[in-house]
Design a protein around this motif. Sequence first.
Motif, mmCIF file in Angstrom:
data_model
loop_
_atom_site.group_PDB
_atom_site.id
_atom_site.type_symbol
_atom_site.label_atom_id
_atom_site.label_comp_id
_atom_site.label_asym_id
_atom_site.label_seq_id
_atom_site.Cartn_x
_atom_site.Cartn_y
_atom_site.Cartn_z
ATOM 1 N N GLY A 83 0.810 -1.209 0.000
ATOM 2 C CA GLY A 83 0.000 0.000 0.000
ATOM 3 C C GLY A 83 0.844 1.260 0.000
ATOM 4 N N ALA A 84 1.992 1.222 0.683
ATOM 5 C CA ALA A 84 2.872 2.389 0.700
ATOM 6 C C ALA A 84 3.348 2.724 -0.703
ATOM 7 C CB ALA A 84 4.069 2.114 1.612
ATOM 8 N N TRP A 85 3.670 1.707 -1.472
ATOM 9 C CA TRP A 85 4.110 1.922 -2.857
ATOM 10 C C TRP A 85 2.946 2.402 -3.719
ATOM 11 C CZ3 TRP A 85 3.036 -1.160 -7.386
ATOM 12 C CH2 TRP A 85 3.767 -0.767 -8.513
ATOM 13 N N MET A 86 1.777 1.819 -3.525
ATOM 14 C CA MET A 86 0.607 2.215 -4.301
ATOM 15 C C MET A 86 0.246 3.675 -4.056
ATOM 16 S SD MET A 86 -0.274 -0.439 -6.083
ATOM 17 C CE MET A 86 -1.990 -0.250 -6.563
ATOM 18 N N ALA A 87 0.331 4.104 -2.815
ATOM 19 C CA ALA A 87 -0.004 5.487 -2.490
ATOM 20 C C ALA A 87 0.949 6.468 -3.160
ATOM 21 C CB ALA A 87 0.018 5.681 -0.972
ATOM 22 N N THR A 90 -6.434 2.169 -1.243
ATOM 23 C CA THR A 90 -5.224 2.941 -0.959
ATOM 24 C C THR A 90 -4.829 3.792 -2.159
ATOM 25 O OG1 THR A 90 -4.418 1.257 0.581
ATOM 26 C CG2 THR A 90 -2.802 2.804 -0.306
ATOM 27 N N LEU A 91 -4.935 3.211 -3.356
ATOM 28 C CA LEU A 91 -4.598 3.922 -4.582
ATOM 29 C C LEU A 91 -5.578 5.064 -4.855
ATOM 30 C CD1 LEU A 91 -2.640 3.818 -7.039
ATOM 31 C CD2 LEU A 91 -4.315 2.360 -8.170
ATOM 32 N N TYR A 92 -6.833 4.849 -4.508
ATOM 33 C CA TYR A 92 -7.878 5.823 -4.804
ATOM 34 C C TYR A 92 -7.899 6.997 -3.818
ATOM 35 C CZ TYR A 92 -12.583 7.652 -5.747
ATOM 36 O OH TYR A 92 -13.646 8.460 -6.057
ATOM 37 N N GLU A 93 -7.511 6.756 -2.580
ATOM 38 C CA GLU A 93 -7.700 7.770 -1.536
ATOM 39 C C GLU A 93 -7.023 9.104 -1.838
ATOM 40 O OE1 GLU A 93 -7.474 8.311 3.321
ATOM 41 O OE2 GLU A 93 -6.839 6.431 2.398
ATOM 42 N N PRO A 94 -5.716 9.156 -2.224
ATOM 43 C CA PRO A 94 -5.119 10.469 -2.499
ATOM 44 C C PRO A 94 -5.742 11.163 -3.706
ATOM 45 C CG PRO A 94 -3.596 8.696 -3.052
ATOM 46 C CD PRO A 94 -4.731 8.073 -2.313
ATOM 47 N N ILE A 95 -6.188 10.390 -4.699
ATOM 48 C CA ILE A 95 -6.849 10.978 -5.866
ATOM 49 C C ILE A 95 -8.188 11.570 -5.452
ATOM 50 C CG2 ILE A 95 -7.815 10.467 -8.152
ATOM 51 C CD1 ILE A 95 -5.768 8.186 -8.360
ATOM 52 N N PHE A 96 -8.924 10.831 -4.653
ATOM 53 C CA PHE A 96 -10.206 11.306 -4.130
ATOM 54 C C PHE A 96 -10.010 12.564 -3.282
ATOM 55 C CE2 PHE A 96 -12.988 11.350 -0.381
ATOM 56 C CZ PHE A 96 -14.234 11.471 -0.982
#
Length: 391
Positions: free
Chosen positions: A258-262, A312-318
């Motif tokens: 998840g750290a990498w995905m973020a 995890t990938l979606y949260e910063p975009i959202f």
Amino acid sequence: MKRNVRFIYLYIFLAQLFFDRALWVIYLNEQGLSMTEIGIVKALMHLSVVLLEVPTGIIADLYGRKVSLLIGNLMSIGYGTFMLIGDSFSLFGVALVTLGVSVTFQSGAEEALAYDTLKEYGQEKKYTSTFGNMIALSLISLSLAKLLGGWLADIDFSYVYAGVILSHMLALVPIYFLHEPPREKLEKQSVRKQWASQIKTGAHVWKGHPGIHIPILFFISLGTVLVILVFYGQEYFVRLGLSTFWIGVIFTGEGLIGAWMAKIAYKLEEKWSFFSVTNYGYLLFLLFFILFIWSPVWGAVLSFLILCQLLTLYEPIFSNAVQNRLESSVRATFFSIISVVESFVTMLAFPLFGWVIEVLSFHTGFLIILIMLAILYGWHIPSLKKQNAEQ
């Protein structure tokens, strides 16, 4: 700017060192609490979030993010203390309520502080990347905590909560050095009127941006499902025959991936529109949730890892999509409103799911969730596609 961002990063790393994160459901079950009772204890935490999320978010907007983070961190120390001395359902309930209060003071404040720091220097475009780094550090910290927590628990479980207390005492240091960027000046009035004004402004923002309604609804729904999967998943994997060691490995791996995905979320944002990411991300979630339910053990583990990474990938975009629509003076408040709705849904769903798996089975509980997610998607997809076309 860089100095402030670094202190935010350091704070997040220390504040996420909850060494019991992958163990507390198993621990409470071993202490004699049933799955329903564990669900109730967790629901109490979310009840405190529902009651206090908006007021504490307003405190962050009115009196400063540093003040909010300081209080939240002190409450985390209180959580560790109550868990350390807890020996009954009531004391564990007090501990989880204290944790909920801690969450309310910190949620929204970290993001708002980071965004305002970048805005102060005209670097708002770096927010998605910065927020991705914040999530990555949080997940790395949690992963480290899960590994160390398992080791500490093997020695003595009291060391787990002593570690929680110590790490959050250390987190007070970066809070002290944080710079508070200037915010829009609010009209001087009574605290009661200020709070009412903030809530009214947040509601106005909601009404003025109908395009984010469906993404927020999807985000809350998937976030609630992930809470259920992550916490009840501890016991679910035990029933699938996995040892606590392998469960710790799974959750540690989930955090590190998840750290990498973020960190790479901003690259996805550059290539796809926000509404396309929302649409296809939700479909992928449904697909892998189906595989999670009907796969053998290795398939369930793999699907679980992918489901976690999708959110995890979606949260910063959202977060970036919503932040761009808000004024600084209401950012923490509006994200608190989102959080309080998510906590309210989780407060209802978590103990209900615990009851379902006790009376029926895990499989039945997961199937009910799948059907509800599919209905939600089918209901709102026409509007989402229309918004994507207009975008």
